[in-house]
Design a protein around this motif. Structure first.
Motif, PDB file in Angstrom:
ATOM      1  N   GLN A  39      -4.715   8.775  -5.797  1.00 42.96           N
ATOM      2  CA  GLN A  39      -4.719   7.515  -5.061  1.00 42.96           C
ATOM      3  C   GLN A  39      -3.993   7.596  -3.730  1.00 42.96           C
ATOM      4  O   GLN A  39      -4.046   6.671  -2.935  1.00 42.96           O
ATOM      5  CB  GLN A  39      -4.091   6.409  -5.909  1.00 42.96           C
ATOM      6  CG  GLN A  39      -4.855   6.092  -7.163  1.00 42.96           C
ATOM      7  CD  GLN A  39      -4.138   5.079  -8.027  1.00 42.96           C
ATOM      8  OE1 GLN A  39      -3.006   4.693  -7.766  1.00 42.96           O
ATOM      9  NE2 GLN A  39      -4.808   4.646  -9.079  1.00 42.96           N
ATOM     10  N   CYS A  40      -3.300   8.703  -3.477  1.00 43.09           N
ATOM     11  CA  CYS A  40      -2.506   8.852  -2.255  1.00 43.09           C
ATOM     12  C   CYS A  40      -3.388   9.365  -1.114  1.00 43.09           C
ATOM     13  O   CYS A  40      -3.976  10.433  -1.209  1.00 43.09           O
ATOM     14  CB  CYS A  40      -1.351   9.815  -2.507  1.00 43.09           C
ATOM     15  SG  CYS A  40      -0.254  10.022  -1.097  1.00 43.09           S
ATOM     16  N   GLY A  41      -3.435   8.587  -0.045  1.00 41.27           N
ATOM     17  CA  GLY A  41      -4.191   9.006   1.128  1.00 41.27           C
ATOM     18  C   GLY A  41      -3.354   9.851   2.063  1.00 41.27           C
ATOM     19  O   GLY A  41      -3.857  10.729   2.760  1.00 41.27           O
ATOM     20  N   GLN A  92       0.817  -1.201   0.000  1.00 46.62           N
ATOM     21  CA  GLN A  92       0.000   0.000   0.000  1.00 46.62           C
ATOM     22  C   GLN A  92       0.859   1.263   0.000  1.00 46.62           C
ATOM     23  O   GLN A  92       0.378   2.338   0.333  1.00 46.62           O
ATOM     24  CB  GLN A  92      -0.923   0.010   1.228  1.00 46.62           C
ATOM     25  CG  GLN A  92      -1.949  -1.090   1.236  1.00 46.62           C
ATOM     26  CD  GLN A  92      -2.940  -0.933   0.103  1.00 46.62           C
ATOM     27  OE1 GLN A  92      -3.586   0.095  -0.019  1.00 46.62           O
ATOM     28  NE2 GLN A  92      -3.050  -1.948  -0.735  1.00 46.62           N
ATOM     29  N   ALA A  93       2.136   1.130  -0.350  1.00 45.20           N
ATOM     30  CA  ALA A  93       3.058   2.261  -0.301  1.00 45.20           C
ATOM     31  C   ALA A  93       3.849   2.368  -1.597  1.00 45.20           C
ATOM     32  O   ALA A  93       4.155   1.369  -2.240  1.00 45.20           O
ATOM     33  CB  ALA A  93       4.021   2.100   0.872  1.00 45.20           C
ATOM     34  N   ALA A  94       4.159   3.621  -1.959  1.00 47.16           N
ATOM     35  CA  ALA A  94       5.011   3.896  -3.115  1.00 47.16           C
ATOM     36  C   ALA A  94       6.193   4.722  -2.637  1.00 47.16           C
ATOM     37  O   ALA A  94       6.058   5.549  -1.725  1.00 47.16           O
ATOM     38  CB  ALA A  94       4.234   4.657  -4.178  1.00 47.16           C
ATOM     39  N   PHE A  95       7.353   4.499  -3.236  1.00 47.93           N
ATOM     40  CA  PHE A  95       8.577   5.195  -2.854  1.00 47.93           C
ATOM     41  C   PHE A  95       9.186   5.868  -4.068  1.00 47.93           C
ATOM     42  O   PHE A  95       8.846   5.562  -5.202  1.00 47.93           O
ATOM     43  CB  PHE A  95       9.594   4.211  -2.258  1.00 47.93           C
ATOM     44  CG  PHE A  95       9.154   3.617  -0.950  1.00 47.93           C
ATOM     45  CD1 PHE A  95       9.439   4.250   0.239  1.00 47.93           C
ATOM     46  CD2 PHE A  95       8.427   2.435  -0.927  1.00 47.93           C
ATOM     47  CE1 PHE A  95       9.026   3.714   1.441  1.00 47.93           C
ATOM     48  CE2 PHE A  95       8.009   1.891   0.272  1.00 47.93           C
ATOM     49  CZ  PHE A  95       8.315   2.530   1.457  1.00 47.93           C
ATOM     50  N   GLY A  96      10.117   6.742  -3.824  1.00 45.76           N
ATOM     51  CA  GLY A  96      10.811   7.440  -4.899  1.00 45.76           C
ATOM     52  C   GLY A  96       9.998   8.622  -5.383  1.00 45.76           C
ATOM     53  O   GLY A  96       8.783   8.676  -5.236  1.00 45.76           O
ATOM     54  N   ARG A 125      13.866   1.156   3.332  1.00 46.06           N
ATOM     55  CA  ARG A 125      14.052   1.732   2.004  1.00 46.06           C
ATOM     56  C   ARG A 125      14.673   3.117   2.115  1.00 46.06           C
ATOM     57  O   ARG A 125      14.206   3.933   2.894  1.00 46.06           O
ATOM     58  CB  ARG A 125      12.713   1.860   1.287  1.00 46.06           C
ATOM     59  CG  ARG A 125      11.947   0.572   1.218  1.00 46.06           C
ATOM     60  CD  ARG A 125      11.719   0.141  -0.178  1.00 46.06           C
ATOM     61  NE  ARG A 125      10.995  -1.120  -0.193  1.00 46.06           N
ATOM     62  CZ  ARG A 125       9.970  -1.344  -0.966  1.00 46.06           C
ATOM     63  NH1 ARG A 125       9.513  -0.402  -1.753  1.00 46.06           N
ATOM     64  NH2 ARG A 125       9.393  -2.521  -0.948  1.00 46.06           N
ATOM     65  N   PRO A 126      15.690   3.392   1.323  1.00 46.80           N
ATOM     66  CA  PRO A 126      16.260   4.733   1.346  1.00 46.80           C
ATOM     67  C   PRO A 126      15.306   5.711   0.670  1.00 46.80           C
ATOM     68  O   PRO A 126      14.459   5.320  -0.127  1.00 46.80           O
ATOM     69  CB  PRO A 126      17.550   4.582   0.538  1.00 46.80           C
ATOM     70  CG  PRO A 126      17.277   3.440  -0.374  1.00 46.80           C
ATOM     71  CD  PRO A 126      16.355   2.508   0.373  1.00 46.80           C
ATOM     72  N   GLY A 127      15.434   6.940   0.995  1.00 44.36           N
ATOM     73  CA  GLY A 127      14.587   7.956   0.382  1.00 44.36           C
ATOM     74  C   GLY A 127      14.015   8.881   1.429  1.00 44.36           C
ATOM     75  O   GLY A 127      14.259   8.727   2.627  1.00 44.36           O
ATOM     76  N   VAL A 128      13.253   9.846   0.959  1.00 41.04           N
ATOM     77  CA  VAL A 128      12.734  10.852   1.873  1.00 41.04           C
ATOM     78  C   VAL A 128      11.215  10.902   1.922  1.00 41.04           C
ATOM     79  O   VAL A 128      10.657  11.664   2.707  1.00 41.04           O
ATOM     80  CB  VAL A 128      13.276  12.253   1.519  1.00 41.04           C
ATOM     81  CG1 VAL A 128      14.770  12.314   1.724  1.00 41.04           C
ATOM     82  CG2 VAL A 128      12.895  12.660   0.119  1.00 41.04           C
ATOM     83  N   ALA A 129      10.533  10.098   1.098  1.00 46.32           N
ATOM     84  CA  ALA A 129       9.073  10.155   1.099  1.00 46.32           C
ATOM     85  C   ALA A 129       8.469   8.782   0.810  1.00 46.32           C
ATOM     86  O   ALA A 129       9.066   7.953   0.137  1.00 46.32           O
ATOM     87  CB  ALA A 129       8.572  11.162   0.076  1.00 46.32           C
ATOM     88  N   MET A 130       7.253   8.605   1.334  1.00 45.02           N
ATOM     89  CA  MET A 130       6.490   7.386   1.118  1.00 45.02           C
ATOM     90  C   MET A 130       5.035   7.784   0.929  1.00 45.02           C
ATOM     91  O   MET A 130       4.456   8.457   1.790  1.00 45.02           O
ATOM     92  CB  MET A 130       6.624   6.459   2.325  1.00 45.02           C
ATOM     93  CG  MET A 130       5.793   5.194   2.245  1.00 45.02           C
ATOM     94  SD  MET A 130       6.162   4.074   3.636  1.00 45.02           S
ATOM     95  CE  MET A 130       4.650   4.194   4.566  1.00 45.02           C
TER      96      MET A 130
END
Length: 117
Positions: A37-39, A21-25, A80-85
């Motif tokens: 689609q983002c809650g 239920q999550a997207a990264f990058g 997961r590396p990154g700054v947002a989910m």
């Protein structure tokens, strides 16, 4: 945010990943936001000012909830590396929004309302 709330947010974030239920990058998050689609968008406090502004603008255009996480929590909870989910709309996003608004005192609950517990 106290330790119990921190652990609960961390657990919900991990559950979002396991439930797909999550997207990264940058591309994944912006695609989710723009498609509606983002809650909730969870952003690490360690993100650069330019990155924060880019996500804030996208969230404002689509009325998507933007939640800032303590620095390092995103990586700790998801691996997961990154700054947002970006979390898909639904129960998990709603739970994260409710929990984060209570922990940051953004909800001006002056005399009622449902408990998150």
């Amino acid at each position: 945010m106290d330790e119990a709330q921190y652990q609960r947010v961390r657990g919900l974030m991990g559950l979002c990943v396991r439930a797909r239920q999550a997207a990264f990058g940058e591309d994944g998050c912006l695609k989710q936001i723009r498609s509606g689609q983002c809650g909730a968008l969870l952003m690490d406090a360690g993100a650069s000012a330019a990155t924060k502004e880019k996500y804030r603008a996208a969230c404002q255009r689509t009325a998507t909830c933007l939640l800032e996480l303590p620095e390092g929590l995103l990586y700790e909870a998801t691996g997961r590396p990154g700054v947002a989910m970006a979390v898909n709309k639904g129960g998990l996003a709603d739970q994260l929004i409710g929990l984060m608004k209570i922990t940051t005192n953004e909800s001006a609950n002056h005399g009622g309302g449902a408990s998150v517990e």
